[in-house]
Motif scaffolding. Structure first.
Motif, PDB file in Angstrom:
ATOM      1  N   SER A 161       0.863  -1.184   0.000  1.00  0.00           N
ATOM      2  CA  SER A 161       0.000   0.000   0.000  1.00  0.00           C
ATOM      3  C   SER A 161       0.892   1.225   0.000  1.00  0.00           C
ATOM      4  CB  SER A 161      -0.912   0.012   1.230  1.00  0.00           C
ATOM      5  OG  SER A 161      -0.154   0.042   2.426  1.00  0.00           O
ATOM      6  N   TYR A 163       2.581   4.630   0.995  1.00  0.00           N
ATOM      7  CA  TYR A 163       2.868   5.278   2.286  1.00  0.00           C
ATOM      8  C   TYR A 163       2.218   6.658   2.339  1.00  0.00           C
ATOM      9  CZ  TYR A 163       5.521   7.597   5.974  1.00  0.00           C
ATOM     10  OH  TYR A 163       5.888   8.310   7.091  1.00  0.00           O
ATOM     11  N   GLU A 164       2.475   7.454   1.330  1.00  0.00           N
ATOM     12  CA  GLU A 164       1.857   8.783   1.235  1.00  0.00           C
ATOM     13  C   GLU A 164       0.872   8.820   0.080  1.00  0.00           C
ATOM     14  OE1 GLU A 164       3.919  12.574  -0.312  1.00  0.00           O
ATOM     15  OE2 GLU A 164       4.124  12.725   1.879  1.00  0.00           O
ATOM     16  N   ASN A 165       1.262   8.215  -1.020  1.00  0.00           N
ATOM     17  CA  ASN A 165       0.423   8.116  -2.215  1.00  0.00           C
ATOM     18  C   ASN A 165      -0.452   6.867  -2.063  1.00  0.00           C
ATOM     19  OD1 ASN A 165      -0.612   8.051  -4.824  1.00  0.00           O
ATOM     20  ND2 ASN A 165       1.288   7.310  -5.739  1.00  0.00           N
ATOM     21  N   LYS A 166      -1.565   6.998  -1.326  1.00  0.00           N
ATOM     22  CA  LYS A 166      -2.362   5.852  -0.899  1.00  0.00           C
ATOM     23  C   LYS A 166      -2.868   4.994  -2.053  1.00  0.00           C
ATOM     24  CE  LYS A 166      -2.002   7.008   3.421  1.00  0.00           C
ATOM     25  NZ  LYS A 166      -1.131   6.222   4.331  1.00  0.00           N
ATOM     26  N   ASP A 167      -3.185   5.621  -3.170  1.00  0.00           N
ATOM     27  CA  ASP A 167      -3.715   4.869  -4.317  1.00  0.00           C
ATOM     28  C   ASP A 167      -2.623   4.306  -5.215  1.00  0.00           C
ATOM     29  OD1 ASP A 167      -6.328   5.430  -3.524  1.00  0.00           O
ATOM     30  OD2 ASP A 167      -6.317   7.357  -4.567  1.00  0.00           O
TER      31      ASP A 167
END
Length: 237
Positions: A161, A163-167
């Protein structure tokens, strides 16, 4: 310019190193690793005195050979794995004040593990600090592959998944914000602020940016090989 300010450069160099034993005096392109930092510091037009803080006689002897002051051997309690760089710096400041009667306006920390530092980096960092309202300046470098937008998490089942860029969208470098990391090229601080804060990092600290290659620090043999290759590419033998 800035001649009314005094600068003490400190090079901390413990004898013990688990990542790369003997690294501070390991030969790098014809000189012991520590020599590169000593020579750069001595050639700075601002540094008034340069001292090596070490617990190891062999390092002390080599440091003196290359022109550094080594007025003491660091006590054992400052040579352990738990001792911090600040502990060694404070010990040096106290020694100069109490034993030699010398005090300096600024402390410049030059870690021997950053031999890609150049004389100009020291002088430009000093000038940048003194021309600002900041109290300290430290080396920083721009993240590239390690930008948080590119980082991922992995769960216990190995699923990924963002870390910051969830998608986990595909992003171009020019579409993300620049992020920087602390690196070891240079640390400079007003002496009184350093002693009060017990760190070079605080809210009134600015950054001295270096390119990716200069941010390499020698902690193990892989780092050593990479730095050596860069130095040879630049003409050092």
């Amino acid at each position: 310019m800035y001649k009314d300010k005094t600068f003490l450069a400190i090079i901390p160099a413990r004898g013990g190193s688990k990542g790369l034993p003997g690294k501070n005096i390991k030969e790098l392109c014809g000189k012991p690793l520590i020599a590169w930092s000593i020579e750069a510091g001595l050639k700075s037009k601002y540094i008034d005195e340069l001292v090596v803080s070490t617990d190891y006689q062999d390092i002390a002897d080599i440091a003196k050979e290359y022109g550094a002051n080594v007025p003491f051997l660091r006590p054992d309690y400052l040579a352990s794995d738990t001792a911090t760089s600040f502990d060694a710096v404070k010990h040096t400041i106290d020694f100069y004040k109490n034993e030699l009667g010398k005090e300096f306006d600024y402390i410049v920390l030059l870690e021997p593990t950053s031999p890609l530092r150049e004389i100009e980096d020291i002088d430009l960092a000093i000038e940048k600090l003194l021309s600002s309202s900041a109290e300290s300046i430290v080396g920083i470098s721009k993240t590239e592959d390690q930008n948080p937008a590119f980082l991922i998490n992995k769960d216990q089942d190995n699923y990924l998944s963002g870390y910051e860029n969830k998608d986990m969208k595909v992003l171009r470098r020019q579409d993300i914000s620049d992020v920087y990391f602390f690196e070891g090229t240079i640390y400079i601080s007003q002496t009184n602020i350093l002693l009060n804060e017990e760190t070079f990092y605080h809210k009134n600290t600015i950054g001295y940016e270096v390119p990716k290659y200069k941010s390499l620090e020698i902690d193990d043999i892989d780092d050593f090989i990479m730095v050596e290759a860069i130095m040879k590419h630049k003409g050092y033998k």
